[in-house]
Design an enzyme around this catalytic site. Structure first.
Site, mmCIF file in Angstrom:
data_model
loop_
_atom_site.group_PDB
_atom_site.id
_atom_site.type_symbol
_atom_site.label_atom_id
_atom_site.label_comp_id
_atom_site.label_asym_id
_atom_site.label_seq_id
_atom_site.Cartn_x
_atom_site.Cartn_y
_atom_site.Cartn_z
ATOM 1 C CG ASP A 15 4.038 3.055 -8.966
ATOM 2 O OD1 ASP A 15 5.259 2.919 -9.200
ATOM 3 O OD2 ASP A 15 3.172 2.254 -9.375
ATOM 4 C CE LYS B 143 9.111 3.220 -4.074
ATOM 5 N NZ LYS B 143 7.730 3.270 -4.585
ATOM 6 N N GLY C 41 10.065 1.340 -10.924
ATOM 7 C CA GLY C 41 10.152 2.427 -11.907
ATOM 8 C C GLY C 41 10.097 3.718 -11.131
ATOM 9 C CG HIS C 42 12.131 4.390 -8.091
ATOM 10 N ND1 HIS C 42 12.929 4.127 -7.020
ATOM 11 C CD2 HIS C 42 11.092 3.514 -7.986
ATOM 12 C CE1 HIS C 42 12.414 3.148 -6.295
ATOM 13 N NE2 HIS C 42 11.303 2.743 -6.875
ATOM 14 C CD GLN D 67 9.471 -3.351 -5.814
ATOM 15 O OE1 GLN D 67 10.357 -3.698 -5.073
ATOM 16 N NE2 GLN D 67 9.715 -3.008 -7.071
HETATM 17 P P1 GDP Z 1 8.046 5.756 -7.352
HETATM 18 O O1 GDP Z 1 8.004 4.413 -7.971
HETATM 19 O O2 GDP Z 1 7.595 5.746 -5.937
HETATM 20 O O3 GDP Z 1 9.374 6.451 -7.516
HETATM 21 O O4 GDP Z 1 6.970 6.646 -8.135
HETATM 22 P P2 GDP Z 1 6.778 6.725 -9.735
HETATM 23 O O5 GDP Z 1 7.909 7.515 -10.305
HETATM 24 O O6 GDP Z 1 6.522 5.381 -10.300
HETATM 25 O O7 GDP Z 1 5.406 7.510 -9.821
HETATM 26 C C1 GDP Z 1 5.254 8.782 -9.262
HETATM 27 C C2 GDP Z 1 4.886 9.770 -10.380
HETATM 28 O O8 GDP Z 1 4.411 10.973 -9.810
HETATM 29 C C3 GDP Z 1 6.063 10.185 -11.239
HETATM 30 O O9 GDP Z 1 5.603 10.439 -12.540
HETATM 31 C C4 GDP Z 1 6.560 11.464 -10.579
HETATM 32 O O10 GDP Z 1 7.214 12.338 -11.490
HETATM 33 C C5 GDP Z 1 5.256 12.060 -10.146
HETATM 34 N N1 GDP Z 1 5.299 12.892 -8.930
HETATM 35 C C6 GDP Z 1 6.052 12.727 -7.809
HETATM 36 N N2 GDP Z 1 5.707 13.643 -6.883
HETATM 37 C C7 GDP Z 1 4.732 14.403 -7.430
HETATM 38 C C8 GDP Z 1 3.935 15.482 -6.944
HETATM 39 O O11 GDP Z 1 4.047 15.929 -5.822
HETATM 40 N N3 GDP Z 1 2.977 15.967 -7.807
HETATM 41 C C9 GDP Z 1 2.804 15.476 -9.067
HETATM 42 N N4 GDP Z 1 1.857 16.027 -9.825
HETATM 43 N N5 GDP Z 1 3.533 14.459 -9.538
HETATM 44 C C10 GDP Z 1 4.474 13.917 -8.723
HETATM 45 P P1 IMO Z 2 8.014 1.064 -7.573
HETATM 46 O O1 IMO Z 2 9.368 0.878 -6.947
HETATM 47 C C1 IMO Z 2 3.995 -0.548 -8.128
HETATM 48 C C2 IMO Z 2 3.645 -4.922 -8.294
HETATM 49 C C3 IMO Z 2 3.242 -5.552 -9.609
HETATM 50 C C4 IMO Z 2 2.486 -6.762 -9.097
HETATM 51 C C5 IMO Z 2 3.310 -7.171 -7.873
HETATM 52 C C6 IMO Z 2 4.314 -8.272 -8.140
HETATM 53 O O2 IMO Z 2 8.037 1.784 -8.859
HETATM 54 O O3 IMO Z 2 7.053 1.621 -6.576
HETATM 55 P P2 IMO Z 2 6.655 -8.321 -9.377
HETATM 56 O O4 IMO Z 2 7.034 -8.035 -10.797
HETATM 57 O O5 IMO Z 2 7.373 -7.492 -8.383
HETATM 58 O O6 IMO Z 2 6.749 -9.783 -9.047
HETATM 59 O O7 IMO Z 2 5.095 -7.958 -9.273
HETATM 60 O O8 IMO Z 2 3.986 -6.008 -7.455
HETATM 61 N N1 IMO Z 2 4.832 -4.032 -8.364
HETATM 62 C C7 IMO Z 2 4.767 -2.690 -8.292
HETATM 63 N N2 IMO Z 2 3.701 -1.858 -8.223
HETATM 64 N N3 IMO Z 2 5.254 -0.044 -8.101
HETATM 65 C C8 IMO Z 2 6.326 -0.866 -8.147
HETATM 66 O O9 IMO Z 2 7.581 -0.442 -7.959
HETATM 67 C C9 IMO Z 2 6.113 -2.259 -8.286
HETATM 68 N N4 IMO Z 2 6.918 -3.329 -8.394
HETATM 69 C C10 IMO Z 2 6.122 -4.399 -8.417
HETATM 70 O O10 IMO Z 2 2.420 -4.690 -10.361
HETATM 71 O O11 IMO Z 2 1.220 -6.381 -8.642
HETATM 72 MG MG MG Z 3 7.163 3.478 -9.643
#
Ligand code: GDP
Ligand code: IMO
Ligand code: MG
Length: 424
Positions: free
Chosen positions: A13, A16, A40-41, A220
């Site tokens: 998270d 990415k 979840g991207h 991840q």
């Molecule tokens: P990922 O799994 O690495 O793709 O990240 P996620 O999408 O799960 O979580 C990142 C969250 O931060 C999302 O809601 C993005 O829209 C948000 N985000 C990404 N970059 C920035 C930033 O520079 N500032 C803020 N405020 N939000 C951001």
């Molecule tokens: P993105 O790509 C954050 C965590 C789960 C749990 C562990 C194992 O959005 O960054 P799993 O279902 O993979 O067997 O769970 O890994 N986990 C993540 N945490 N971002 C993710 O993906 C994750 N995918 C799995 O919360 O701790």
């Molecule tokens: Mg994510």
């Protein structure tokens, strides 16, 4: 520089999805190489937000090829759902390609994930990821290509699903699945996606040979890697840069750069030690201001200060060449900001990330404290226009992990990205 790997440097998270979408504009092809719908991207456009799970975050650029690589665990139902959702919003997915060698997540994998996590307490996403990869390694899994050979698949699946039913019923005292019903559902699902299925390692190889620019999108993060992460509180794949070679079928000599996406503070979802975790109002502040709630499960993310021990480790394990630092704007109102530079474990100073969670759980962070910038940076578009304190914070991160930044994000949208070094 045609082949670039993008990895999460922390526990996932990091942003990415946002950075991948931004770089996809300059790339020709975006490849997911591991994980599955546990990811979840998020990609935010001007008036729209997309949450992608299996489909690469390049999909919002219609002319780019998007690849789901052989290392991905594909839930057929979920991918059809995701495709339908994109089609309903007018997104063209005709440039998507799915590897014939990708593993298939079966209904019993999701059930086993749910049951086993009751005792293992990893806090998984319950998407069947662990059991799917376990079956792959045990050589009893199914790949997309198996489902395309119906008679072979019917035979093999009937046997294996019977074994899984015995496990569910005899060992766990749970009801089994109707094998025939599962078979028909899987065959109906594969019929929907079969036109997307190709030999993706060959496709990527040809793209690279033709000089096309390929971006490998990790899911991840480094600390969730099955080998290099905080085992056993990890996922069951290789989110680290090495995973891109295996999970896409491309040799390491083809890769040019590795970008580590670093959130300006640290978050974690699920169980396991987290040295800089803040269980106080500062942690709650980061969660609320950073909207730190899981993209896949909606769970509140655990929050804490930035940990440079982790970043140095991520730089080494992934061979990072560049950083993309995200969510700096979340720290806009902090009077001061802290960075963990080492751990204190039973009186001893540790500067390298420990190999076991038993030690990590006993690590107390040693912090440096820096002045905050107390200023809204969300509309800054040039590095030199960032407040001096923000630049100091960024440059301290570079110094602590020995890697230079190439991108800085000051908000979730595309135009809230500052480029300091060209990637492609
Ligand atoms: P990922 O799994 O690495 O793709 O990240 P996620 O999408 O799960 O979580 C990142 C969250 O931060 C999302 O809601 C993005 O829209 C948000 N985000 C990404 N970059 C920035 C930033 O520079 N500032 C803020 N405020 N939000 C951001
Ligand atoms: P993105 O790509 C954050 C965590 C789960 C749990 C562990 C194992 O959005 O960054 P799993 O279902 O993979 O067997 O769970 O890994 N986990 C993540 N945490 N971002 C993710 O993906 C994750 N995918 C799995 O919360 O701790
Ligand atoms: Mg994510």
């Amino acid at each position: 520089m045609p082949a670039v790997i993008l990895v999460g440097a922390q526990w996932g998270d990091e942003g990415k999805g946002k950075i991948t979408d931004f770089l996809a504009d300059q790339a020709d092809c975006v490849v997911r190489y591991q994980g599955g719908s546990n990811a979840g991207h998020t990609v935010e456009l001007d008036h729209d937000q997309f949450k992608l799970h299996l489909i690469p975050s390049g999909i919002l650029h219609p002319s780019k090829t998007c690849v789901i690589g052989n290392g991905v665990a594909v839930d057929l139902g979920k991918i059809i759902e995701e495709l339908d959702g994109l089609h309903q919003r007018g997104i063209d997915t005709s440039n998507l390609r799915i590897s014939s060698r990708a593993s298939v997540v079966m209904p019993y994998h999701k059930k086993l994930d749910e049951i086993e996590d009751r005792t293992k307490k990893i806090g998984t996403t319950k998407r069947g990821i662990g059991p799917t990869y376990a079956d792959k390694i045990s050589r009893v899994g199914f790949r997309i290509c198996d489902l395309l050979h119906e008679e072979y698949f019917r035979q093999k699946f009937t046997l294996e699903a019977g074994n899984k039913n015995r496990l569910l019923q005899k060992f766990y005292g749970e009801p089994g699945f109707d094998v025939e019903e599962m078979l028909e559902q899987l065959l109906a699902q594969i019929a929907v996606i079969k036109d997307y299925v190709v030999d993706t390692p060959l496709l990527i190889h040809r793209d690279l040979k033709a000089g096309r620019k390929v971006l490998f999108e990790g899911a991840q993060g480094t600390l969730l890697d099955i080998d290099h992460g905080t085992y056993p509180y990890v996922t069951s794949s290789y989110p680290t840069a090495g995973g891109a070679c295996v999970g896409a079928g491309i040799g390491p000599t083809e890769m040019d750069r590795v970008i580590g996406v670093v959130k300006a503070y640290t978050t974690r979802v699920g169980e396991g030690p987290f040295p800089t975790e803040l269980l106080d109002e500062t942690g709650e502040f980061l969660r609320q201001r950073g909207a730190e709630f899981g993209t896949t499960t909606g769970r509140p993310r655990r929050c804490g200060w930035l940990d440079a021990v982790i970043l140095r480790y991520a730089a080494r394990i992934n061979g990072l060449t560049d950083l993309a630092i995200t969510k700096l704007d979340v720290l806009d109102t902090c009077q001061t900001v802290k960075i963990c530079v080492a751990y204190r474990y039973k009186g001893e100073l540790l500067t390298e990330f420990p190999d076991t969670d038993i030690v990590l759980a006993g690590c107390v962070p040693e912090y440096i404290e820096m002045p905050g910038w107390n200023q809204d940076i969300s509309s800054v578009t040039a590095y030199r226009d960032l407040p001096a304190a923000t630049r100091d914070y960024i440059e301290k991160i570079e110094e602590l992990c020995g890697v230079k930044q190439a991108l800085v994000a000051v908000g979730p949208k595309r135009d809230q990205t500052i480029v300091t070094r060209k990637i492609f």
